[in-house]
Scaffold this active site. Structure first.
Site, PDB file in Angstrom:
ATOM      1  CG  ASP A  84      -2.250   0.596   0.992  1.00  0.00           C
ATOM      2  OD1 ASP A  84      -2.295   1.658   0.349  1.00  0.00           O
ATOM      3  OD2 ASP A  84      -3.255   0.018   1.436  1.00  0.00           O
ATOM      4  CG  ASP A 117      -4.204   5.949   0.643  1.00  0.00           C
ATOM      5  OD1 ASP A 117      -5.083   5.128   0.925  1.00  0.00           O
ATOM      6  OD2 ASP A 117      -4.106   7.073   1.179  1.00  0.00           O
ATOM      7  CD  GLU A 140      -8.661   5.072  -1.828  1.00  0.00           C
ATOM      8  OE1 GLU A 140      -9.626   4.897  -1.085  1.00  0.00           O
ATOM      9  OE2 GLU A 140      -7.638   5.673  -1.459  1.00  0.00           O
ATOM     10  CG  HIS A 150      -9.182  -0.632   4.304  1.00  0.00           C
ATOM     11  ND1 HIS A 150      -8.895  -0.700   2.954  1.00  0.00           N
ATOM     12  CD2 HIS A 150      -8.715   0.561   4.731  1.00  0.00           C
ATOM     13  CE1 HIS A 150      -8.265   0.410   2.596  1.00  0.00           C
ATOM     14  NE2 HIS A 150      -8.139   1.187   3.649  1.00  0.00           N
ATOM     15  CG  ASP A 151     -11.317   2.905   3.250  1.00  0.00           C
ATOM     16  OD1 ASP A 151     -10.861   2.853   4.404  1.00  0.00           O
ATOM     17  OD2 ASP A 151     -10.640   3.251   2.259  1.00  0.00           O
TER      18      ASP A 151
HETATM   19  C1  GLC Z   1      -7.664   5.797   1.668  1.00  0.00           C
HETATM   20  C2  GLC Z   1      -7.593   4.609   2.596  1.00  0.00           C
HETATM   21  C3  GLC Z   1      -8.228   4.996   3.886  1.00  0.00           C
HETATM   22  C4  GLC Z   1      -7.431   6.138   4.465  1.00  0.00           C
HETATM   23  C5  GLC Z   1      -7.311   7.299   3.489  1.00  0.00           C
HETATM   24  C6  GLC Z   1      -6.245   8.261   3.909  1.00  0.00           C
HETATM   25  O1  GLC Z   1      -8.965   6.144   1.366  1.00  0.00           O
HETATM   26  O2  GLC Z   1      -8.196   3.499   1.995  1.00  0.00           O
HETATM   27  O3  GLC Z   1      -8.311   3.926   4.776  1.00  0.00           O
HETATM   28  O4  GLC Z   1      -8.028   6.606   5.636  1.00  0.00           O
HETATM   29  O5  GLC Z   1      -6.960   6.871   2.211  1.00  0.00           O
HETATM   30  O6  GLC Z   1      -4.977   7.692   3.765  1.00  0.00           O
END
Ligand code: GLC
Ligand code: CA
Length: 545
Positions: A97, A201, A254, A323-324
């Site tokens: 990640d 991320d 993401e 996980h979100d």
């Molecule tokens: C992404 C992650 C999340 C995190 C955010 C800030 O959305 O998946 O869990 O809080 O980025 O890093």
């Protein structure tokens, strides 16, 4: 180079909730190693490992204080090396990640950056307050992703630093070429250790073109100054050219609030930026303002969104959970009487889409949303921030709780339910987050030897897909949808598969005009039926060839 990432199934591990090996209640790397056979057995060939780096843990590891070391809670660098080696033995590739929009405020760079004279000052985004009638006000009007202010004041220099997420996650300054060089070193470090790529991320918001006021908005205000900017594209190309292309690896980004046109630019193969990306629109079909206000689910809407992305992008990263997000059975399926059929129907959905499927830990056994009773059981920093904000807005506590319960990211973060023993086989000690009380009914061990379990259904679907180019790469053709029913086809040369999914607890009489598509034989059904009549049973999904 062979694009192996288009041939494999990926499995996401959220380490703190996966498997604890030493009884401290927090999942760890030795725990992951001990479960590699289960992942292999499922049929996955890629692991996306959520952060295991050194972190003060303000956002569960998404606030990194040292990118090149392992947090002692998770183990040591030696453990990590062993994980790469053990995974490789099983032909499993690991992607790390990459959280580079921000660091932790405890990262050495940021600590040094607090000194205005330091060469690190410019690693972050510092600004003086504005003046309004002799009063200091914030440098701009942006609002953050965790619904907070994006500016935190630092007395020492009388300046603010920018943070799009929590105040313990200061944003890096990508106008500074030194920052980009640092990131390249981090990439090389992990690729040399054996990483097969990165999940990047919030990768489409890293470059802030300007810090001007944003247009007034109820959602995230200021977005137009940093979402998918030209500078952002240029950085992705630079990382690809200078580092990533020199290794046999891939990236999945993401990308927050991304639309199709932006996504096309980010992962068009000829532009050499990302290999694929995660978008969110399909999980938002039943929500109004992003995560918050629910709206009735309609299969028509889901099919429309899926069609747009399946046909619009050359390659998709396919997912229903991470996980979100909420657990998918709790979100689009049925937690109650039809839990099993709905979990299997959703497995059919995910594994018959075009792209690389990502399965999130626990999804393969149909884990459900957290059954927590009060805010005291919630850990998610975002939920607590939302609660604070809603309280300020004088929203009554029962409503606040209703929203948080539905939207908290903890829904997917409860420990994996391995067996029906103490702490669900996750840990000998007290788990860092509550365990769903349904673990005696829903757990890995009990499903392992049950031929009709959700777990074995996932295995079957994965095996089916892995031997089938049409399901992996075939064209996506929408056929029909109404409020509860959805049909589509996958087609590659002479191979055609039809998929029919019932998103409801009622038996559905199939409309006449779809029957022609259902004449073939059922390859697999979420209810176990071998042959179809003119109906779909509650939450039935079928794959027909
Ligand atoms: C992404 C992650 C999340 C995190 C955010 C800030 O959305 O998946 O869990 O809080 O980025 O890093
Ligand atoms: Ca542990």
């Amino acid at each position: 180079m062979k694009e192996w990432w288009k041939e494999r199934i990926a499995y996401q591990i959220y380490p703190r909730s996966f498997q604890d090996s030493n009884g401290d209640g927090i999942g760890d790397i030795p725990g992951i190693i001990s479960r590699l056979d289960e992942i292999k057995n499922l049929g996955a060939g890629i692991i996306w490992l959520s952060p295991v780096y050194k972190s003060p843990d303000a956002d569960n590891g998404y606030d990194i204080s040292d990118y090149c070391s392992i947090d002692p809670r998770y183990g040591t660098m030696h453990d990590m090396e062993k994980l790469f080696a053990e995974a490789a033995k099983r032909d499993i590739k690991i992607i790390m990640d990459l959280v580079i929009n921000h660091t932790s405020d405890e990262h050495e760079w940021f600590q040094k950056s607090r000194d205005p004279k330091s060469p690190y000052r410019d690693y972050y985004i510092w600004r003086s307050p504005r003046q309004n009638k002799g009063k200091k006000i914030l440098p701009n009007n942006w609002t953050g992703f965790f619904l907070e202010n994006v500016w935190e004041y630092d007395e020492k220099s009388d300046e603010y630093y920018l943070h799009l997420f929590d105040k313990k996650q200061p944003d890096l300054n990508y106008k500074n070429p030194k920052v980009i060089e640092e990131i390249k070193n981090i990439l090389r470090f992990w690729l040399d250790k054996g990483a097969a790529g990165f999940r990047c991320d919030v990768i489409n918001v890293i470059y802030k073109t300007s810090l001007e006021d944003g247009k007034k908005s109820v959602a995230v205000q200021g977005l137009e100054h940093y979402k998918c900017q030209e500078g952002n594209h240029a950085i992705l190309r630079e990382l690809r050219k200078d580092v990533l292309d020199k290794y046999d690896c891939f990236t999945v980004g993401e990308t927050v609030m991304v639309d199709l046109d932006e996504a096309k630019l980010l992962c068009d193969e000829s532009r050499k930026e990302l290999n694929m990306l995660f978008y969110f629109e399909h999980l938002e079909v039943d929500r109004r303002v992003a995560m918050f206000v629910p709206k009735k689910f309609k299969a028509t809407k889901l099919l429309e969104v899926l069609t747009k992305w399946q046909q619009g992008l050359e390659w998709n990263a396919v997912y229903l959970e991470n996980h979100d997000q909420s657990r998918i059975v709790s979100h689009f399926g049925d937690e109650g009487k039809h839990w099993q059929a709905s979990a299997k129907m959703l497995a059919i959905l995910e594994l018959t889409l075009r792209g690389t499927p990502f399965i999130y830990q626990g999804q393969e056994i149909g884990m459900t949303n957290f059954d927590y009773k009060s805010l005291a059981q919630v850990n998610d920093v975002m939920s607590h921030n939302i609660n604070r904000l809603m309280k300020k807005m004088l929203i009554p506590s029962f409503l606040r709780w209703k929203w948080i319960k539905a939207s908290s990211r903890d829904n997917a973060r409860t420990p994996v339910q391995w067996d029906s023993g103490e702490n669900a086989g996750f840990s000998r000690g007290k788990p860092w987050l509550g365990i769903n009380s349904n673990y005696t009914r829903i757990n890995y061990a009990s499903q392992k030897n049950d031929p009709f379990s959700v777990l074995n259904f996932y295995k079957e679907m994965i095996a089916l897909r892995q031997n089938n180019d049409c399901l992996k790469k075939g064209e996506f053709i929408p056929l029909y949808a109404d409020n509860r029913l959805m049909l589509y086809q996958r087609k590659l040369e002479n191979d055609v598969y039809t998929i029919a999914l019932n998103f409801s607890s009622s038996k559905i009489k199939l409309p006449k005009k779809v029957l022609v598509h259902l004449a073939g034989k059922a390859v697999i059904s979420s209810t176990g039926r071998a042959a179809l009549d003119r109906t779909l049973l509650p939450w039935e999904g079928v794959l027909i060839s």
